[in-house]
Design an enzyme around this catalytic site. Structure first.
Site, PDB file in Angstrom:
ATOM      1  N   VAL A  61       0.641  -1.198  -0.099  1.00 37.29           N
ATOM      2  CA  VAL A  61      -0.045   0.020  -0.068  1.00 37.29           C
ATOM      3  C   VAL A  61       0.964   1.369  -0.205  1.00 37.29           C
ATOM      4  O   VAL A  61       1.826   1.278   0.767  1.00 37.29           O
ATOM      5  CB  VAL A  61      -0.929   0.044   1.089  1.00 37.29           C
TER       6      VAL A  61
ATOM      7  N   ASP B 150     -11.220 -12.179   5.639  1.00 42.22           N
ATOM      8  CA  ASP B 150     -10.167 -11.864   6.480  1.00 42.22           C
ATOM      9  C   ASP B 150     -10.284 -10.611   7.195  1.00 42.22           C
ATOM     10  O   ASP B 150      -9.405  -9.704   7.286  1.00 42.22           O
ATOM     11  CB  ASP B 150      -9.165 -11.596   5.232  1.00 42.22           C
TER      12      ASP B 150
END
Ligand SMILES: *[C@@H]1O[C@H](CO)[C@@H](O)[C@H](O)[C@H]1NC(C)=O
Ligand SMILES: *[C@@H]1O[C@H](CO)[C@@H](O)[C@H](O)[C@H]1NC(C)=O
Ligand SMILES: *[C@@H]1O[C@H](CO)[C@@H](O)[C@H](O)[C@H]1NC(C)=O
Ligand SMILES: *[C@@H]1O[C@H](CO)[C@@H](O)[C@H](O)[C@H]1NC(C)=O
Ligand SMILES: *[C@@H]1O[C@H](CO)[C@@H](O)[C@H](O)[C@H]1NC(C)=O
Ligand SMILES: *[C@@H]1O[C@H](CO)[C@@H](O)[C@H](O)[C@H]1NC(C)=O
Ligand SMILES: *[C@@H]1O[C@H](CO)[C@@H](O)[C@H](O)[C@H]1NC(C)=O
Ligand SMILES: *[C@@H]1O[C@H](CO)[C@@H](O)[C@H](O)[C@H]1NC(C)=O
Length: 819
Positions: A530, A641
């Site tokens: 990211v 998740d």
């Protein structure tokens, strides 16, 4: 600083002043003269009525889809009152509405295609004028009306706009945009105003009560004037003697009578203060399930807090995204009377479509009629009167405690459908996003399981098929969706629309520039790295470079388009994506305070420890976000998740869930794949991942339970393992068993021992207790015993706003298990 000379300033002022008048008149004008036009590009290029209550011009219905409409200029979210040809929207460039020299008012698309015409062919037309009533008129030089929008209503009647023989109201469709739906408010051939569902499959009148004749319903059929009108005071009167008053009867209130897309006719009043249509001052149908057509063939409408659709036992939904397509049998019925049996559904009725009607029959006789007639699908029978209604087709189904009827459904003898009936709520498939809106959820494997059934695999395949069907649909429609399909901007979806239209596609070059060639890494997760980035519009965003993504670009785009539509304050907002060659990137909101794992386990970034109240609020926020994903958003999503790394904290330490919807994008085994189907992270994954059961939302509930315990303990679950040899799941189970036993025996020392020591007792013990009890329920091995996220939110909120105090008043909370 350099000083400007006086003449220079004067000149500048002159320029400004001289440009102002045309600009002002563009806003102010209420009429369009012959030979002139409005263009779609300039959104100030509109007509406004003299009292500024209405405006007309190009209305943005989607990101590149416009309609020529009249809307209420004084409602917060421009509510459309009329649209020219609402089934054909026009392009955001080059479209025009022109009052031609020959007198026609014409709407043309970018390529000049005629989309709509007023058909006024008199050459004497002088101008098109928007009146204070909301009526758009084409008049000649003597102010004689040649054409008016009041003569062709869409789904709304304004005060003083009559409903006549030739001008029915047609609802907007539930699926989006402004396009026509299947409900109509019209004068029937016997001069009576009625509401009808007029769908592709069947038609059915539902208001006034079709059981009764005209007089019983308080109407008359002799007056053939066929005219009705709502006056300025809020009084409606029609030639069939339908009359009603607005509950806020009186002058000076802005009202509209709209046939909503859920089939109900409502009179709305504008709340002056909030500028919203918050008041429903009258409505035709009081019980939403009495509207026909909602749940399609064989479908059942049920109430709980809201309206929902469900299928009777032994049936399955045809298209989970469109309940009007109804349900189909899972097993065909045989024509042979001895191979069939009947299943009793109390409190249920399917209105209409009776083969014939006989009274004074015994139950056995009635049953025999249906049994021997191949076309009979079910029969209704009323004890006492002996009324028998064999039915060939099952439409307009509803099930509620107030329905006195009992339906007997025909089934093949060899199929063991057991009834779990009455079909009232809990088991029902969620159909709505809010009270008024009829909006189904897609693909509910979980609910399918409940529908009564036998083999789980059957439901699983059903789910996979439904999933692919939905997928295929999106691929087929491809980009059209991204550019054209926006939600209908009804009063309730406005915020939603604003959001979705901001979602866009980025080029790789653009993102490369924004991230300064992918320099500023802020995190690295299982799905990719990211980066922090600044867009050209100066927005700071997070860019995630996805690794190992599904191949198909179209599939990716379709999936992303779904994700882009999801918006909730506890979910990280998606701004767009990039998909070029092999690059797959996601652009989302940049969340200030990093992820929960750092704040909770990292000793606190900047030496800061998450306080108890913050932990509690994080628990609530994450539950709300997941509940939204599971139960409320337009496309049903399992996160798969849930873990502290995927929970980001904003500047006020409010949680935002990241990476939702990624499960389907990543290559590690799709829903139907057997190869390494396990996703998620060690320590957080539910036991059923290891089994062959189809995965449902309860895997997130499990993971959420782990996170909740971590919030209380302030330590990562994998660290609870003493020597690193034991399996995390085992340790977790043992801990939970111990704590549960302690809780039951009232041994609070244990609990005190468990809660994060670093808080030094600054803990709301009651909340801690509730959070732990919820966590235990979420961590049940048997997933059916885990609560739903909806009920988790309820339970958590039940202990909100408590003053931190030492463990007094330990109230027992009831953990209700999920359905
Ligand atoms: C104008 O005429 C066309 C062609 O006859 C017709 O399709 C259309 O509905 C008419 N428009 C109006 C507003 O009556
Ligand atoms: C038509 O109406 C306008 C106001 O909308 C008025 O100024 C004008 O005098 C009227 N013309 C005639 C011929 O009545
Ligand atoms: C029929 O209804 C209209 C109102 O829409 C009314 O003006 C008229 O008097 C009625 N006719 C009769 C015969 O009642
Ligand atoms: C509506 O209100 C007016 C004024 O209060 C009253 O005269 C009229 O009877 C009412 N009509 C109905 C249908 O309630
Ligand atoms: C039921 O019958 C139809 C044709 O009559 C057939 O297409 C369908 O596959 C059958 N369904 C089942 C579940 O047997
Ligand atoms: C109703 O239909 C059934 C089956 O078709 C038939 O046996 C019965 O005679 C009919 N009853 C009447 C009153 O028509
Ligand atoms: C339902 O049936 C009971 C007994 O037959 C009757 O008293 C009641 O009024 C019925 N309710 C409705 C809504 O028809
Ligand atoms: C109207 O739009 C505003 C944003 O412009 C939104 O906050 C509000 O919720 C909307 N109102 C309704 C009733 O949907």
């Amino acid at each position: 600083m350099k000083r400007l000379s006086r003449p220079c300033i004067l000149a500048a002022l002159l320029v400004v002043v001289s440009t102002l008048p045309p600009f002002c008149s563009a806003i102010r004008r209420d009429s369009l003269t012959r030979g002139s036009s409005l263009s779609v590009e300039d959104d100030t290029d509109i007509l406004v009525s003299q009292d500024e209550s209405f405006a007309c011009g190009f209305y943005k219905a989607g990101s590149n889809a416009y309609a020529f409409s009249i809307w209420f200029a004084n409602s917060a979210n421009a509510t459309v009152a009329w649209t020219a040809n609402r089934d054909q929207l026009v392009n955001g460039r080059g479209s025009r509405i022109t009052l031609r020299r020959d007198g026609r008012l014409e709407l043309t698309d970018f390529d000049g295609t005629l989309v709509w015409s007023s058909n006024t062919s008199s050459g004497s037309a002088d101008r098109a004028l928007l009146l204070n009533t909301g009526n758009l008129v084409v008049v000649d030089a003597d102010n004689t009306t040649l054409w008016q929008s009041f003569d062709s209503p869409t789904d709304t009647l304004l005060p003083m706009q009559p409903i006549t023989k030739s001008t029915p109201l047609v609802s907007a469709s539930a699926s989006g945009l402004l396009s026509s739906g299947y409900y109509r408010f019209y004068f029937d051939t016997d001069n009576v105003l009625r509401l009808i569902y007029d769908g592709p499959d069947f038609s059915s009148i539902y208001w006034p009560n079709p059981m009764y004749n005209v007089w019983v319903n308080g109407r008359t059929s002799y007056n053939s004037t066929r005219n009705g009108v709502l006056d300025e005071m809020g009084y409606f009167y029609a030639s069939d003697q339908l009359e009603f008053n607005a509950s806020d009867y009186g002058h000076g209130i802005t009202r509209r009578l709209t046939l909503d897309y859920d089939g109900n006719l409502r009179l709305y009043s504008l709340d002056k203060r909030t500028r919203t249509w918050s008041v429903v001052s009258w409505q035709a149908v009081l019980q939403p399930c009495h509207v026909h057509g909602t749940c399609g063939r064989n479908g059942l409408c049920v109430y709980s807090a809201r309206v929902r659709c469900t299928c009777p036992p032994g049936f399955e939904v045809n298209d989970p995204s469109d309940w009007s397509k109804g349900c189909k049998r899972k097993h065909n019925i045989s024509c042979h009377p001895h191979q069939n049996r009947f299943l009793r559904l109390p409190f249920t009725d399917f209105w209409g479509f009776d083969l014939n009607y006989t009274s004074g029959l015994s139950f056995e006789e009635c049953r025999k009629i249906c049994s021997e007639d191949c076309s009979c699908e079910a029969f209704g029978y009323r004890q006492g009167l002996g009324q028998c209604y064999p039915k060939t087709t099952l439409f307009n189904g509803r099930s509620s405690q107030s329905t006195n009827n009992t339906i007997y459904m025909k089934f093949p003898r060899n199929v063991g459908e057991h009834s779990q009936y009455p079909v009232i709520p809990a088991a029902a498939e969620e159909l709505v996003c809010n009270d008024a809106k009829v909006q189904p959820l897609a693909g509910q494997s979980e609910l399918r399981r409940k529908a009564g059934g036998k083999t789980k695999w059957e439901y699983f395949y059903g789910f996979v098929m439904a999933f692919f069907a939905v997928e295929a649909l999106f691929i087929a429609s491809g980009w059209w969706f991204i550019f054209r399909r926006e939600k209908k901007p009804s009063s309730t979806d406005e915020g939603y629309q604003a959001i979705s239209s901001q979602f866009r596609r980025f080029t790789y070059a653009e993102l490369k520039r924004a991230t300064r060639d992918f320099k500023d890494v802020v995190g690295r997760g299982g799905s990719g790295a990211v980066y922090k980035a600044a867009l050209d519009d100066e927005r700071v965003v997070a860019v995630k470079k996805l690794e190992d993504v599904i191949e198909g670009e179209e599939e990716f785009n379709a999936e992303l388009n779904l994700i882009g539509r999801i918006y909730h304050k506890n979910l990280v907002r998606m701004f767009g994506f990039c998909s070029e060659r092999s690059h797959r990137l996601l652009v989302s909101e940049f969340v200030e305070n990093g992820s929960l794992d750092k704040a909770l386990f990292g000793g606190g970034a900047a030496g800061r420890l998450l306080r108890w109240s913050q932990r509690y609020q994080i628990g609530v926020g994450v539950a709300k976000g997941l509940a939204y994903l599971h139960h409320e958003c337009l496309e049903w999503v399992i996160h798969c998740d849930v873990k502290p790394e995927n929970i980001l904290l904003d500047q006020d330490w409010g949680p935002k869930i990241a990476d939702f919807g990624l499960a389907k994008l990543l290559n590690r085994g799709g829903v139907g794949s057997n190869v390494s189907r396990i996703r998620g992270t060690r320590g957080y994954i539910a036991p059923e991942w290891a089994s062959s059961l189809p995965i449902n939302g309860k895997v997130d509930v499990y993971s959420y339970g782990v996170v909740l315990l971590e919030l209380v303990k302030g330590e990562r679950v994998s660290n609870w393992v003493a020597d690193g040899v034991e399996e995390v799941g085992m340790v977790l189970r043992r801990t939970v068993m111990m704590l549960k036993a302690a809780l039951e025996s009232g041994d609070e020392a244990w609990i005190g021992e468990f809660v994060d020591h670093r808080l030094e007792g600054e803990v709301n013990w009651r909340q801690a207790m509730v959070m732990m009890e919820i966590a235990f329920a979420c961590l049940e091995e048997e997933r059916n015993r885990r609560p739903t996220m909806d009920s988790v939110v309820q339970m958590l909120l039940s202990c909100d706003d408590e003053i931190p105090a030492g463990g007094r008043d330990k109230k027992q909370v009831i953990i209700s298990n999920g359905p």
